[in-house]
Design a protein around this motif. Sequence first.
Motif, short mmCIF file in Angstrom:
data_model
loop_
_atom_site.label_atom_id
_atom_site.label_comp_id
_atom_site.label_asym_id
_atom_site.label_seq_id
_atom_site.Cartn_x
_atom_site.Cartn_y
_atom_site.Cartn_z
N PHE A 23 1.77 16.72 -27.15
CA PHE A 23 1.23 16.71 -25.87
C PHE A 23 0.08 15.96 -25.95
CE2 PHE A 23 -1.69 18.60 -22.84
CZ PHE A 23 -1.21 18.59 -21.79
N ALA A 24 -0.84 15.92 -27.14
CA ALA A 24 -1.94 15.19 -26.93
C ALA A 24 -1.73 13.47 -27.21
CB ALA A 24 -2.75 15.37 -28.48
N ARG A 25 -0.56 13.10 -27.74
CA ARG A 25 0.04 11.74 -27.67
C ARG A 25 0.24 11.49 -26.20
NH1 ARG A 25 5.15 8.92 -30.64
NH2 ARG A 25 4.52 6.57 -30.30
N PHE A 26 1.24 12.23 -25.40
CA PHE A 26 1.37 11.93 -24.24
C PHE A 26 0.09 12.00 -23.36
CE2 PHE A 26 5.77 13.11 -25.15
CZ PHE A 26 6.45 12.22 -23.93
N THR A 27 -0.79 12.84 -23.43
CA THR A 27 -2.03 12.79 -22.86
C THR A 27 -2.76 11.50 -23.06
OG1 THR A 27 -2.17 15.18 -22.70
CG2 THR A 27 -4.04 13.75 -22.24
N ASP A 28 -2.83 11.11 -24.23
CA ASP A 28 -3.83 9.81 -24.64
C ASP A 28 -2.86 8.49 -23.76
OD1 ASP A 28 -5.35 7.90 -26.24
OD2 ASP A 28 -3.54 7.44 -27.22
N LEU A 29 -1.65 8.54 -24.10
CA LEU A 29 -0.88 7.47 -23.32
C LEU A 29 -0.85 7.58 -21.96
CD1 LEU A 29 2.41 7.58 -25.73
CD2 LEU A 29 0.84 5.76 -25.37
N ASN A 30 -0.83 8.63 -21.27
CA ASN A 30 -1.03 8.63 -19.83
C ASN A 30 -2.19 8.20 -19.41
OD1 ASN A 30 1.39 10.17 -18.77
ND2 ASN A 30 0.58 12.05 -19.60
N ASN A 31 -3.42 8.55 -20.22
CA ASN A 31 -4.68 8.22 -19.74
C ASN A 31 -4.99 6.75 -19.97
OD1 ASN A 31 -5.74 10.90 -19.35
ND2 ASN A 31 -6.26 11.18 -21.14
N ASP A 76 0.90 -1.29 0.05
CA ASP A 76 0.00 -0.05 -0.24
C ASP A 76 0.78 1.29 -0.04
OD1 ASP A 76 -2.37 -1.49 -0.12
OD2 ASP A 76 -2.70 -1.34 2.00
N ALA A 77 2.08 1.30 0.77
CA ALA A 77 2.74 2.35 0.92
C ALA A 77 3.53 2.42 -0.63
CB ALA A 77 3.93 2.36 1.94
N GLN A 78 4.01 1.38 -1.13
CA GLN A 78 4.49 1.43 -2.45
C GLN A 78 3.65 2.08 -3.62
OE1 GLN A 78 5.74 -2.61 -2.74
NE2 GLN A 78 7.97 -2.34 -2.37
N LEU A 79 2.39 1.65 -3.52
CA LEU A 79 1.31 2.12 -4.44
C LEU A 79 1.25 3.49 -4.33
CD1 LEU A 79 -0.51 1.49 -6.78
CD2 LEU A 79 -2.27 0.91 -4.92
N ALA A 80 1.13 4.13 -2.84
CA ALA A 80 1.02 5.42 -2.83
C ALA A 80 2.23 6.24 -3.18
CB ALA A 80 0.67 5.71 -1.17
N LEU A 81 3.27 5.68 -3.04
CA LEU A 81 4.48 6.33 -3.62
C LEU A 81 4.65 6.61 -5.13
CD1 LEU A 81 7.40 7.34 -3.57
CD2 LEU A 81 8.06 5.13 -3.23
N ILE A 82 4.11 5.30 -5.94
CA ILE A 82 3.87 5.31 -7.37
C ILE A 82 2.78 6.40 -7.71
CG2 ILE A 82 3.10 3.78 -9.17
CD1 ILE A 82 4.41 1.55 -7.72
N ARG A 83 1.72 6.50 -6.90
CA ARG A 83 0.60 7.52 -7.20
C ARG A 83 1.07 8.86 -7.17
NH1 ARG A 83 -4.46 3.61 -5.48
NH2 ARG A 83 -4.59 2.43 -7.44
N ALA A 84 2.05 9.00 -6.21
CA ALA A 84 2.33 10.44 -5.90
C ALA A 84 3.15 11.13 -7.10
CB ALA A 84 3.21 10.31 -4.50
N HIS A 85 3.53 10.16 -7.92
CA HIS A 85 4.23 10.76 -9.09
C HIS A 85 3.17 11.60 -10.19
CE1 HIS A 85 7.68 8.44 -7.31
NE2 HIS A 85 8.45 9.46 -8.22
N PRO A 86 3.88 12.61 -10.77
CA PRO A 86 2.99 13.18 -11.60
C PRO A 86 3.03 12.70 -13.09
CG PRO A 86 4.88 14.45 -11.53
CD PRO A 86 5.00 13.43 -10.44
N ASP A 87 1.88 12.71 -13.97
CA ASP A 87 2.02 12.21 -15.36
C ASP A 87 3.23 13.09 -16.03
OD1 ASP A 87 0.02 10.66 -15.26
OD2 ASP A 87 -1.57 12.05 -15.93
N LEU A 88 3.76 12.19 -16.93
CA LEU A 88 4.54 12.90 -17.73
C LEU A 88 4.02 13.98 -18.86
CD1 LEU A 88 7.21 10.09 -18.32
CD2 LEU A 88 7.50 12.11 -16.76
N ALA A 89 4.63 15.39 -18.58
CA ALA A 89 3.87 16.28 -19.64
C ALA A 89 2.42 16.21 -19.36
CB ALA A 89 4.05 15.81 -21.01
N GLY A 90 1.81 16.13 -18.27
CA GLY A 90 0.56 16.02 -17.81
C GLY A 90 -0.08 17.28 -17.55
N LYS A 91 -1.25 17.03 -16.59
CA LYS A 91 -1.99 18.35 -16.10
C LYS A 91 -1.37 19.00 -14.90
CE LYS A 91 -6.13 15.55 -16.54
NZ LYS A 91 -6.52 14.51 -16.08
N ALA A 92 -0.39 18.39 -14.23
CA ALA A 92 0.32 18.91 -13.18
C ALA A 92 1.40 19.84 -13.66
CB ALA A 92 0.97 17.77 -11.96
#
Length: 171
Positions: free
Chosen positions: A105-113, A62-78
């Motif tokens: 940017f659209a390609r990165f957004t699609d891949l991130n999603n 659970d801690a590992q998953l939270a750490l992974i989820r704490a990372h931003p998308d590459l070239a994303g909304k953040a």
Amino acid sequence: MTSNYSLEAVNALDVASFADIFGDIAEHSPWVAEGAGLVRPFPSREDMISVFAQVMQAAERDAQLALIRAHPDLAGKAALSGELTEDSKNEQAGVGLDQLSAEEFARFTDLNNRYLESFGFPFIFAVKGATKFMILEAFEKRLNNDPEVEFQTALEQIARIIRFRLEDRVQ
């Protein structure tokens, strides 16, 4: 804080100062630095890097998953809204992800999603030394991974990010 410290200075820090200085090494997860700080003194910078990775790898899932989820998308909304940590902003800018064309940017957004939908966490890639083309290629390849393989790959990439950040901060 992005000052450069000698290993001697790192080892001399009290626990609270160590956690304060290195708490942002693992994205929004100060528990990694807190755990690593308890293992000092470090004989070398390489040992310090290894201890950070060991703390992360020894954590509960659970801690590992939270750490992974704490990372931003590459070239994303953040990135667009200016919500990246200083390290993430510099790392993404260092490979040109802050200067993508609208199509890129659209390609990165699609891949991130697609990636998030497939795995339930963001795509993690230690971008230092990479190009946007290498990142896109990894995205495409890793979308086909088994979820458990991808979970471990994300942790390996975070360990690389931690390495790069510590190499930048500790002599």
